[in-house]
Design a protein around this motif. Sequence first.
Motif, PDB file in Angstrom:
ATOM      1  N   HIS A 167     125.042  81.312 139.832  1.00 33.79           N
ATOM      2  CA  HIS A 167     126.198  82.216 139.942  1.00 33.79           C
ATOM      3  C   HIS A 167     125.736  83.662 139.781  1.00 33.79           C
ATOM      4  CE1 HIS A 167     128.731  78.703 139.952  1.00 33.79           C
ATOM      5  NE2 HIS A 167     128.007  78.259 138.945  1.00 33.79           N
ATOM      6  N   CYS A 181     134.657  78.609 135.785  1.00 37.77           N
ATOM      7  CA  CYS A 181     135.137  79.940 136.118  1.00 37.77           C
ATOM      8  C   CYS A 181     134.106  80.955 135.650  1.00 37.77           C
ATOM      9  CB  CYS A 181     136.463  80.213 135.418  1.00 37.77           C
ATOM     10  SG  CYS A 181     137.684  78.894 135.648  1.00 37.77           S
ATOM     11  N   ILE A 237     135.695  86.238 138.930  1.00 39.30           N
ATOM     12  CA  ILE A 237     135.035  86.396 140.234  1.00 39.30           C
ATOM     13  C   ILE A 237     135.575  85.281 141.123  1.00 39.30           C
ATOM     14  CG2 ILE A 237     132.853  86.435 141.496  1.00 39.30           C
ATOM     15  CD1 ILE A 237     131.512  87.292 138.842  1.00 39.30           C
ATOM     16  N   LYS A 238     136.266  85.652 142.195  1.00 34.78           N
ATOM     17  CA  LYS A 238     136.961  84.664 143.024  1.00 34.78           C
ATOM     18  C   LYS A 238     136.235  84.292 144.307  1.00 34.78           C
ATOM     19  CE  LYS A 238     140.760  87.170 142.956  1.00 34.78           C
ATOM     20  NZ  LYS A 238     142.156  87.574 143.191  1.00 34.78           N
ATOM     21  N   SER A 239     135.159  85.001 144.633  1.00 34.00           N
ATOM     22  CA  SER A 239     134.415  84.672 145.845  1.00 34.00           C
ATOM     23  C   SER A 239     132.996  85.211 145.720  1.00 34.00           C
ATOM     24  CB  SER A 239     135.099  85.278 147.079  1.00 34.00           C
ATOM     25  OG  SER A 239     135.104  86.694 146.989  1.00 34.00           O
ATOM     26  N   ALA A 267     130.897  83.527 141.955  1.00 34.18           N
ATOM     27  CA  ALA A 267     132.109  82.756 141.648  1.00 34.18           C
ATOM     28  C   ALA A 267     131.774  81.391 141.059  1.00 34.18           C
ATOM     29  CB  ALA A 267     132.941  82.580 142.915  1.00 34.18           C
ATOM     30  N   ASN A 302     130.150  76.723 148.798  1.00 33.34           N
ATOM     31  CA  ASN A 302     131.508  77.113 148.439  1.00 33.34           C
ATOM     32  C   ASN A 302     132.557  76.721 149.478  1.00 33.34           C
ATOM     33  OD1 ASN A 302     130.164  78.217 146.270  1.00 33.34           O
ATOM     34  ND2 ASN A 302     131.173  80.196 146.388  1.00 33.34           N
ATOM     35  N   PRO A 342     135.805  78.023 145.121  1.00 28.22           N
ATOM     36  CA  PRO A 342     136.110  78.715 143.865  1.00 28.22           C
ATOM     37  C   PRO A 342     137.620  78.853 143.652  1.00 28.22           C
ATOM     38  CG  PRO A 342     134.388  79.881 145.057  1.00 28.22           C
ATOM     39  CD  PRO A 342     134.929  78.827 145.991  1.00 28.22           C
ATOM     40  N   GLN A 366     141.029  80.546 142.479  1.00 28.72           N
ATOM     41  CA  GLN A 366     141.490  81.938 142.585  1.00 28.72           C
ATOM     42  C   GLN A 366     142.280  82.395 141.356  1.00 28.72           C
ATOM     43  OE1 GLN A 366     140.526  83.848 145.533  1.00 28.72           O
ATOM     44  NE2 GLN A 366     139.205  82.062 145.243  1.00 28.72           N
TER      45      GLN A 366
END
Length: 165
Positions: free
Chosen positions: A64, A88, A97-99, A103, A153, A158, A160
């Motif tokens: 990550h 997460c 961090i969503k993308s 993430a 991914n 991930p 949101q």
Amino acid sequence: MTKFRWTVLMLIIGLSNSSGNLKSQVKIIWYEDLPDCPCKNPDFYEVKLNDGWAKDKGDIKKYHKGATECFRSYPFTKTSIGNSGQQCCFDIQGNLIKSGAGAGTPDKVSTCNGEDKNGQMKLRLLGIYGHYFKDVTPWNKAGNAEDAWKSYNTQWVPNQGLNCN
């Protein structure tokens, strides 16, 4: 030939002519039952115990890149594919961090069995073997360390968060 037999025969022919097997024809989104990630690092201001999130012990820099801290959900969630968990990851400001490479991703097999008095995850020994083969190995096979997340991914999407900006 009866209408039922004709329908079954056409279904079999259609599946045998398609690219992929029957399993790939039915998309099961196993991670939808997992808890949503918090929008903010759960321990950003202070360690909160028994909140369902434990600080990850994994190799964050490898898996990550760009994340400051990652957390895993507990207890595991029973999904269509097993005892799964949510991961997460957060940036230096504590935001989810969503993308991208940093993430967090859902785990088909959870490795988290709660947290210790410092908020660090306790390992779920029964989950380590399954997690390695069902989650880590596909990541390792997805490509080099810089680009593996791009294909990984798409299957391990991930989270949101819930109403995160």
